[in-house]
Design a protein around this motif. Structure first.
Motif, PDB file in Angstrom:
ATOM      1  N   THR A   8       0.852  -1.172   0.000  1.00 57.90           N
ATOM      2  CA  THR A   8       0.000   0.000   0.000  1.00 57.90           C
ATOM      3  C   THR A   8       0.893   1.227   0.000  1.00 57.90           C
ATOM      4  N   ASP A  40      -7.310   1.386  -5.936  1.00 57.29           N
ATOM      5  CA  ASP A  40      -6.927   2.781  -5.729  1.00 57.29           C
ATOM      6  C   ASP A  40      -5.980   3.167  -6.870  1.00 57.29           C
ATOM      7  N   ASP A 300     -12.190   0.348   2.246  1.00 52.43           N
ATOM      8  CA  ASP A 300     -11.561   1.657   2.491  1.00 52.43           C
ATOM      9  C   ASP A 300     -10.081   1.660   2.144  1.00 52.43           C
ATOM     10  N   HIS A 301      -9.578   0.563   1.535  1.00 47.50           N
ATOM     11  CA  HIS A 301      -8.197   0.402   1.076  1.00 47.50           C
ATOM     12  C   HIS A 301      -7.245  -0.008   2.189  1.00 47.50           C
ATOM     13  N   SER A 302      -7.747  -0.325   3.378  1.00 45.73           N
ATOM     14  CA  SER A 302      -6.901  -0.889   4.426  1.00 45.73           C
ATOM     15  C   SER A 302      -6.422  -2.271   4.009  1.00 45.73           C
ATOM     16  N   PRO A 358      -5.983   3.332   5.441  1.00 46.74           N
ATOM     17  CA  PRO A 358      -5.929   4.069   4.164  1.00 46.74           C
ATOM     18  C   PRO A 358      -5.005   5.276   4.192  1.00 46.74           C
TER      19      PRO A 358
END
Length: 376
Positions: A8, A40, A300-302, A358
């Motif tokens: 990430t 993302d 939430d992109h976690s 995120p």
């Protein structure tokens, strides 16, 4: 064993970083295939975050059938990447016609529909296309979702990446998950290749789910269309994650209580003892029996990592503010984030859930001994 790698990053990065990190760990996987999940997104997808993106592999005839189907239901192409490959693929890689990544505009009559309705419709369309492809063998559909791209193929991960020219800027993303697949349980089938994805939730697993049958039966009994397929025993981890958050209202630490519940003696002294007793009883058929290391991604992109009680599959998390990686082996982490403080690397044990949110500024750890939070 398989090997897992996820990253990430504050700024979009090339998926080649993940594939090269996989290559560093190549002694841990057999090169039988690779799965890639991008979220993302950067590049041309940056400005069309809400547009659903279809990812898959198509024959020329399958592509014609796709076009006719999508036009008939009112979807128009907004942007596409068509990966046409050389006539001679690398050894072990099947010959394909088209690898397709296509963003669509929703039908006009869908403009006022609630997000939940749109998401249920996208799921049903993906399942329809998968069924069409399985009927004639002319299309394989991995995902149909906003801001998500998935690619899977048989063959050596790095060779596949070079063959498909995955270093192109259009595929840069802030969240990347990759797995080098070792085919140990089933015949090779791209739908059995990790990562798996359903309505915003993704996961991949190193290990095996020996409790697969009761878990599958429980999920099928929920009468939710997306709980289907199951070409791989590990797909249930993604569906349990979806079920835990969307149906039970638990956060990712609650997911850990579902798949690996505490011993009764530990539940008795837990701050949420009554809830955990009820959860363990009602979801007993979702308890996994490993060994498993699971890496997952939330809407939430976690990113997160968990282990089961057997703790027999490697996993480590580390990085620096702005870039963190989750890796089966430290050598993969060293390759992707060499400038980190290695003393802060964390290898989760069986009670831990490791999360990078995120904001991508820190690694947080929640233990099953801590109070449980509810999403709703």
């Amino acid at each position: 064993m398989c090997r897992l790698f996820a990253m990430t990053s504050e700024t979009p990065v090339s998926p080649m970083i993940a594939l090269e990190a996989m290559d560093v760990m190549r002694e841990g996987h057999d090169g039988s295939g690779v799965g890639l999940f991008l979220r993302d997104l950067g590049g041309p997808f940056e400005e069309i975050k809400d547009a659903p993106i279809l990812s898959g592999i198509f024959s020329e005839e399958g592509l014609r059938r796709l076009d006719a189907f999508m036009m008939d239901i009112g979807f128009m192409t907004k942007y596409k990447i068509t990966i046409k490959v050389p006539k001679n693929p690398p050894p072990g890689v099947p010959k394909r016609d088209v690898y397709l990544i296509r963003a669509y505009e929703y039908p006009e009559e869908w403009d006022d529909e609630p997000t939940e309705v749109l998401y249920d419709r996208l799921l049903k369309i993906r399942l329809q296309l998968r069924a069409m492809g399985e009927e004639k063998g002319d299309m394989i559909v991995f995902s149909f979702w906003p801001d998500v791209i998935m690619l899977k193929e048989i063959g050596d991960p790095l060779q596949v990446a070079q063959y498909l020219k995955l270093d192109r800027k259009e595929l840069h993303a802030r969240v990347i998950m990759a797995q080098g697949r070792q085919n140990t349980n089933y015949a090779i089938n791209l739908y059995a290749c990790h990562p798996f994805f359903i309505q915003g939730y993704a996961s991949m697993t190193n290990g095996e789910c020996t409790a697969f049958t009761p878990i599958r039966e429980f999920l099928l009994s929920r009468n939710f269309p997306g709980y289907s397929g199951y070409q791989s025993d590990s797909e249930v981890f993604t569906h349990i994650l979806h079920f835990t958050q969307t149906r039970l209202g638990l956060d990712v630490c609650g997911y850990k209580h579902v798949i690996t519940p505490l011993q009764d003696s530990d539940i008795a002294v837990h701050p949420n003892a009554e809830l955990l007793k009820q959860l363990k009883h009602s979801c007993r058929r979702l308890t996994i029996d490993g060994p498993n290391c699971v890496i997952g991604c939330l809407p939430d992109h976690s990113l997160f990592m968990v282990q089961d009680r057997k703790k027999l599959r490697p996993g480590v998390v580390g990085g620096r503010p702005g870039r963190y990686a989750f890796s089966s082996e430290i050598c993969g982490l060293d390759y992707a984030v060499p400038d980190r403080d290695k003393s802060q690397d964390f290898q989760p044990m069986h009670l831990d859930t490791v999360i990078v949110g995120p904001q991508r500024q820190e690694v947080s750890v929640c233990s099953q001994t801590q109070p449980l939070a509810l999403l709703h």
